[in-house]
Design an enzyme around this catalytic site. Structure first.
Site, short mmCIF file in Angstrom:
data_model
loop_
_atom_site.label_atom_id
_atom_site.label_comp_id
_atom_site.label_asym_id
_atom_site.label_seq_id
_atom_site.Cartn_x
_atom_site.Cartn_y
_atom_site.Cartn_z
CB SER A 26 -0.96 -0.02 1.17
OG SER A 26 -2.03 -0.90 0.87
NE ARG A 27 0.81 5.73 -1.88
CZ ARG A 27 0.42 5.04 -2.94
NH1 ARG A 27 0.72 3.76 -3.06
NH2 ARG A 27 -0.26 5.63 -3.91
CG ASP B 143 5.23 -3.06 -4.68
OD1 ASP B 143 6.23 -3.36 -5.38
OD2 ASP B 143 4.32 -2.33 -5.09
CD GLU C 116 7.72 4.08 -2.40
OE1 GLU C 116 7.46 3.05 -1.75
OE2 GLU C 116 7.07 4.44 -3.39
CG HIS D 64 5.30 1.97 -5.41
ND1 HIS D 64 5.15 2.96 -4.47
CD2 HIS D 64 4.04 1.69 -5.83
CE1 HIS D 64 3.87 3.26 -4.34
NE2 HIS D 64 3.17 2.49 -5.15
P1 NAI Z 1 -9.88 1.73 -1.61
O1 NAI Z 1 -10.15 3.17 -1.36
O2 NAI Z 1 -10.79 0.96 -2.51
O3 NAI Z 1 -9.83 0.95 -0.22
C1 NAI Z 1 -9.17 1.43 0.92
C2 NAI Z 1 -9.87 0.85 2.13
O4 NAI Z 1 -9.16 1.27 3.29
C3 NAI Z 1 -11.32 1.34 2.28
O5 NAI Z 1 -12.19 0.26 2.49
C4 NAI Z 1 -11.26 2.25 3.49
O6 NAI Z 1 -12.47 2.26 4.26
C5 NAI Z 1 -10.12 1.63 4.27
N1 NAI Z 1 -9.55 2.52 5.27
C6 NAI Z 1 -9.50 3.88 5.27
N2 NAI Z 1 -8.95 4.32 6.41
C7 NAI Z 1 -8.66 3.23 7.14
C8 NAI Z 1 -8.09 3.03 8.43
N3 NAI Z 1 -7.73 4.08 9.20
N4 NAI Z 1 -7.93 1.77 8.88
C9 NAI Z 1 -8.32 0.70 8.12
N5 NAI Z 1 -8.88 0.83 6.89
C10 NAI Z 1 -9.04 2.08 6.42
O7 NAI Z 1 -8.38 1.66 -2.12
P2 NAI Z 1 -7.66 0.50 -2.94
O8 NAI Z 1 -7.82 0.75 -4.39
O9 NAI Z 1 -8.05 -0.81 -2.39
O10 NAI Z 1 -6.12 0.82 -2.60
C11 NAI Z 1 -5.61 0.70 -1.27
C12 NAI Z 1 -4.25 1.35 -1.21
O11 NAI Z 1 -3.33 0.61 -2.02
C13 NAI Z 1 -4.19 2.77 -1.83
O12 NAI Z 1 -4.54 3.75 -0.88
C14 NAI Z 1 -2.76 2.90 -2.24
O13 NAI Z 1 -2.03 3.48 -1.18
C15 NAI Z 1 -2.29 1.47 -2.43
N6 NAI Z 1 -1.93 1.16 -3.81
C16 NAI Z 1 -0.66 0.68 -4.08
C17 NAI Z 1 -0.28 0.36 -5.36
C18 NAI Z 1 1.08 -0.19 -5.70
O14 NAI Z 1 1.46 -0.21 -6.88
N7 NAI Z 1 1.85 -0.66 -4.74
C19 NAI Z 1 -1.21 0.57 -6.48
C20 NAI Z 1 -2.53 1.02 -6.09
C21 NAI Z 1 -2.85 1.31 -4.80
#
Ligand code: NAI
Length: 335
Positions: A236-237, A261, A266, A298
């Site tokens: 994620s991050r 990742d 980074e 990443h």
């Molecule tokens: P999304 O917005 O669909 O899902 C994120 C989930 O996290 C939501 O269900 C939300 O309610 C939950 N959330 C928010 N605050 C929270 C907290 N304090 N504690 C627990 N859960 C919480 O996002 P998606 O598309 O699933 O992406 C998730 C993350 O993945 C992104 O924010 C991004 O940072 C990361 N990402 C990484 C990539 C990579 O290449 N490594 C590519 C795309 C996304």
């Protein structure tokens, strides 16, 4: 076309070969003037955006107050993030000054599948076996893994990627425990508290965004609550994990493996070839030295499908905003 009937100009920062290929293909339908720059968007490079309608940036371009002021001064109207996360933009400061858009979903499958690829590689020692057999070493000692079937995975964040990842885990016969700040009623997932995840999971997978609340979610006290041998996956991050605490957890053998990742620091390293250099970041160098840590740069998003969708959505975001239409992918400040 922009308001003054000139072709829309986009300054595209942090451009890699695969970005250029995908955006040039998608741009056949738009004919924007896209200037690709290899450099990141920084205080020194922002001048490259002069006379551009939009800048297109990625995860490690830090869009702080100074950059926003410099863009506004150059009459840039739009910051088009070609990623889902937007933790790298000072949204509060951008509010009312410049529009910010993102690509909320391009292939959640790409990221979820990469997370599982890292997990399988790690626990089945594929990264070690690959190197051995390349050297005609067919010995199996030290390559013992464990079954995923029957293990408990704690998934933190059950949005698009989290839900696909849980489906993949269920396919392996794993027990899924979920935590989300906003649990999805229709998900059929078994939601528990964070403490229950720390205490019961064999594997923890981070699938939530980076916010003030989630920064350093994995830290010394939370690691202390985990099972010995815990496997942590983060695509994620980076800053969801306190890297020093991770390092200590690995050294003390509390953490069994880490699949990363993303990494807190980074920004200055990932996406560049430092193979002939001495890395300054001691924590990253030490993490990479562990046999039970896998770091990818990443790259979880990096599939053909995702790149095509990122390019198509980004260019459509630009069209929507600059033609004055409401853009559903605008990221607005939630004060
Ligand atoms: P999304 O917005 O669909 O899902 C994120 C989930 O996290 C939501 O269900 C939300 O309610 C939950 N959330 C928010 N605050 C929270 C907290 N304090 N504690 C627990 N859960 C919480 O996002 P998606 O598309 O699933 O992406 C998730 C993350 O993945 C992104 O924010 C991004 O940072 C990361 N990402 C990484 C990539 C990579 O290449 N490594 C590519 C795309 C996304």
């Amino acid at each position: 076309m922009s308001e003054d009937n000139k072709p829309i100009k986009i300054a595209f920062f942090d451009a890699q070969d695969y970005d250029i290929k995908a955006f040039e293909a998608a741009n056949e339908s738009y004919n924007y003037e896209i200037k690709f720059f290899e450099t990141k968007l920084t205080a020194d490079t922002v001048k490259l955006a002069k006379k551009c309608d939009a800048v297109c940036v990625f995860v490690n371009d830090m869009i702080d107050k100074d950059i926003i002021d410099a863009l506004v001064k150059r009459k840039v109207k739009l910051i088009a993030l070609r990623c889902a996360g937007y933790n790298n933009v000072d949204l509060a400061y951008a509010n009312g000054k410049i529009t910010v858009v993102r690509v909320p979903a391009y292939s959640p499958y790409a990221v979820a599948e990469h997370a599982m690829a890292l997990l399988l590689t790690s626990i089945r020692r594929i990264h070690k076996a690959y190197i051995r057999t390349r050297d005609f070493n067919f010995n199996l000692n030290g390559l013992t893994g464990f079954d995923l079937h029957g293990k408990t995975v704690g998934v933190i964040g059950t949005g698009k990627i989290g839900r696909i990842f849980t489906d993949i885990c269920k396919g392996f016969g794993m027990n899924v425990l979920a935590y989300d700040k906003f649990p999805a009623a229709d998900s059929g997932l078994h939601y528990v508290s964070l403490d229950e995840i720390w205490e019961q999971a064999d594997i923890i997978s981070l699938r939530c965004p980076l916010t003030d609340e989630t920064k350093h979610l994995i830290n010394t006290p939370t690691i202390a609550k985990m099972k010995k041998g815990i496997v942590i996956i983060n695509t994620s991050r980076g800053a969801l994990i306190n890297s020093k605490a991770l390092l200590e957890g690995l050294k003390s053998r509390k953490i069994g493996a880490a699949c990363l990742d993303v990494y807190e620091e980074e920004a200055d390293v990932f996406y560049h070839d430092y193979s002939g250099h001495i890395i300054d970041d001691d924590i990253l160098a030490r993490l990479i030295s562990f046999p039970n840590v896998i770091v990818t740069s990443h790259q979880a998003f990096l599939t053909r499908e995702a790149l095509g969708n990122i390019a198509a959505t980004t260019l459509d975001n630009v069209r929507t905003v600059l033609s004055g239409e409401k853009c559903n992918n605008e990221v607005s400040y939630q004060g």
